[in-house]
Scaffold this active site. Structure first.
Site, PDB file in Angstrom:
ATOM      1  N   LYS A 196       0.822  -1.227   0.000  1.00  0.00           N
ATOM      2  CA  LYS A 196       0.000   0.000   0.000  1.00  0.00           C
ATOM      3  C   LYS A 196       0.852   1.271   0.000  1.00  0.00           C
ATOM      4  O   LYS A 196       2.030   1.242   0.337  1.00  0.00           O
ATOM      5  CB  LYS A 196      -0.958   0.004   1.193  1.00  0.00           C
ATOM      6  CG  LYS A 196      -1.765  -1.259   1.366  1.00  0.00           C
ATOM      7  CD  LYS A 196      -2.779  -1.542   0.266  1.00  0.00           C
ATOM      8  CE  LYS A 196      -3.305  -2.948   0.449  1.00  0.00           C
ATOM      9  NZ  LYS A 196      -4.558  -3.298  -0.096  1.00  0.00           N
TER      10      LYS A 196
HETATM   11  C1  PLP Z   1      -5.380  -4.413   0.719  1.00  0.00           C
HETATM   12  C2  PLP Z   1      -6.834  -4.268   0.708  1.00  0.00           C
HETATM   13  C3  PLP Z   1      -7.643  -4.635   1.800  1.00  0.00           C
HETATM   14  C4  PLP Z   1      -7.140  -5.442   2.973  1.00  0.00           C
HETATM   15  O1  PLP Z   1      -6.046  -4.955   3.616  1.00  0.00           O
HETATM   16  P1  PLP Z   1      -5.033  -5.944   4.370  1.00  0.00           P
HETATM   17  O2  PLP Z   1      -4.213  -5.004   5.189  1.00  0.00           O
HETATM   18  O3  PLP Z   1      -4.236  -6.647   3.319  1.00  0.00           O
HETATM   19  O4  PLP Z   1      -5.831  -6.873   5.208  1.00  0.00           O
HETATM   20  C5  PLP Z   1      -8.997  -4.346   1.755  1.00  0.00           C
HETATM   21  N1  PLP Z   1      -9.544  -3.753   0.688  1.00  0.00           N
HETATM   22  C6  PLP Z   1      -8.821  -3.398  -0.388  1.00  0.00           C
HETATM   23  C7  PLP Z   1      -9.509  -2.711  -1.529  1.00  0.00           C
HETATM   24  C8  PLP Z   1      -7.452  -3.663  -0.419  1.00  0.00           C
HETATM   25  O5  PLP Z   1      -6.748  -3.320  -1.508  1.00  0.00           O
END
Ligand code: PLP
Length: 410
Positions: A196
């Site tokens: 992210k």
């Molecule tokens: C990455 C992601 C999540 C979940 O996040 P994690 O930290 O990996 O559990 C939820 N929604 C979207 C759209 C994502 O890209």
């Protein structure tokens, strides 16, 4: 002689693109400082608390509650809003699995609504037809970092008395009409997982403008305690979803670069869009002018040449990869993932209190299918952190492959 690298021709680019995460000694120092302090968890600590306050304020929110990841942030946000048994939550099928699995984890029912073919976000004009007497909330997933149409979604929610949860996992710093995402809904959920735009390897946060929702999220994440309550007093059903001080220390340090990185991605993406828009058979996703900042977690463009040339997207992507451009095809429709091949007569979907029968694998949402099957090409965020020459390489490579598609046909 072949021109394309995949057929033995010269590559457009040999150099790698920026890798992720980007870190330096100050990140190491932040970790060492927490280590030496002996204060490793958030209870009694300062780092998680400081980050919660800073990030909530950054999003235009009043409360932030840090949790171990973005999936849990969604679950905590849904639960804090009272979403549970037999409640329907409207969600896009073009997203990461957690947007929908979090709903099921609350024993609620995800209801998929198709995407807008030009933005790949949920199509607000199709939401009202999906609202029933069971609908409790709309989840607005800002896919790729592009804010959903929050004017339309908040208006529909107001009219039908629904909650709005924003899945901002890909949208740190994104703005709709100069207002940051996370502050439009009743609650917002962010992820700080390794890929992210702001990361501590794993991590997440729930943000909200509503102090009561924030208090409930806090209780759920801290084994059902209440703020200022006694240690062994657990009036709320919760779990241990606390973040460590190590994660928050990294986030505080990484967050200093978020604005500059976001600006860089926006500048590069605008230039790339300008160039790609001129190529026949290629169409970048539409960016509404009310989107004042795009997070560009993913740069997505549409490959539209399959029908006219007979060259499938997979071949196009392989050829682009061979030219030295990292890109991929992205999601499959969520309702097609194995986990949605669920027994329609078992809970929560077949719960007698719900009283309906949903067979997810029978769904076919046209725009989502087309994006997943044939069109979408993804370039990840770190690739946009380079310079203009990097963008020219991408555009040159796309141009080159598109003007030599015939080589890929046999
Ligand atoms: C990455 C992601 C999540 C979940 O996040 P994690 O930290 O990996 O559990 C939820 N929604 C979207 C759209 C994502 O890209």
């Amino acid at each position: 002689m072949s021109k394309l690298a995949i057929k033995g021709g010269p590559k457009v680019r040999e150099k790698p693109f920026p890798s992720w995460p980007i870190w330096d000694e100050s990140d190491c120092q932040a970790l060492v400082d927490v280590c030496r302090s002996g204060q490793w968890w958030s209870v009694g600590g300062t780092k998680v608390k400081e980050f919660e306050e800073k990030f909530a304020e950054y999003c235009g929110c009043k409360v932030g509650v840090c949790v171990p990841n973005g999936t849990i942030a969604l679950v905590v946000a849904l639960k804090a809003l009272g979403i549970g048994y037999a409640d329907e939550v409207i969600v896009t099928p073009y997203t990461f699995i957690a947007s929908a699995s979090s709903v099921l984890q609350c024993n609620a029912i995800p209801i998929f609504v198709d995407i807008d073919p030009e933005t790949y976000n949920i199509d607000p004009s199709k939401i009202e037809a999906a609202i029933t007497e069971k609908t409790k909330a709309i989840m607005a997933v800002h896919i790729a970092g592009l804010p959903c149409d929050m004017d339309a979604i908040t208006e529909i929610a107001r009219k039908h008395n629904l909650k709005v949860i924003e899945d901002c996992a890909q949208a740190h710093a994104a703005e709709w009409k100069h207002r940051r995402v996370g502050s439009f809904g009743d609650a917002g959920a962010f992820s700080f997982q390794a890929s992210k735009n702001l990361t501590s390897g794993e991590g997440g946060i729930v943000v909200t403008t509503d102090v009561e929702v924030g208090d409930r999220a806090w209780s759920i994440h801290n084994v059902g305690r209440v703020r200022d309550g006694a240690w062994y007093h657990h009036p709320v059903m919760g779990s241990n979803y606390r973040m460590t001080e190590f994660q928050a220390a990294i986030l505080l340090n990484q967050m200093k670069k978020l604005d500059a990185e976001t600006a860089r991605r926006n500048e590069n993406a605008r230039y790339l869009t300008e160039r790609l828009s001129k190529i026949d058979g290629i169409k970048p996703l539409k960016r509404d002018e009310r989107v004042t900042t795009h997070a560009y977690h993913i740069y997505i463009f549409r490959y539209l040449a399959e029908e006219t040339t007979g060259v499938p997207r997979s071949k196009f992507i392989e050829a682009l990869n061979a030219e030295g451009i990292p890109c991929s095809s992205g999601y499959v429709p969520l309702y097609r993932s194995g986990m949605f091949d669920i027994d329609p007569d078992a809970c929560p979907v077949g719960c007698p209190f719900y009283g309906k029968r949903i067979v997810y694998k029978d769904l076919y949402l046209e725009n989502c299918e087309r994006a997943c099957e044939r069109e979408a090409v993804w370039i990840m965020q770190s690739v946009l952190l380079g310079d203009r020459k990097d963008m020219d390489d991408i555009a040159d490579a796309v141009e080159k492959v598109m003007s030599n598609l015939a080589e890929l046909r046999e």
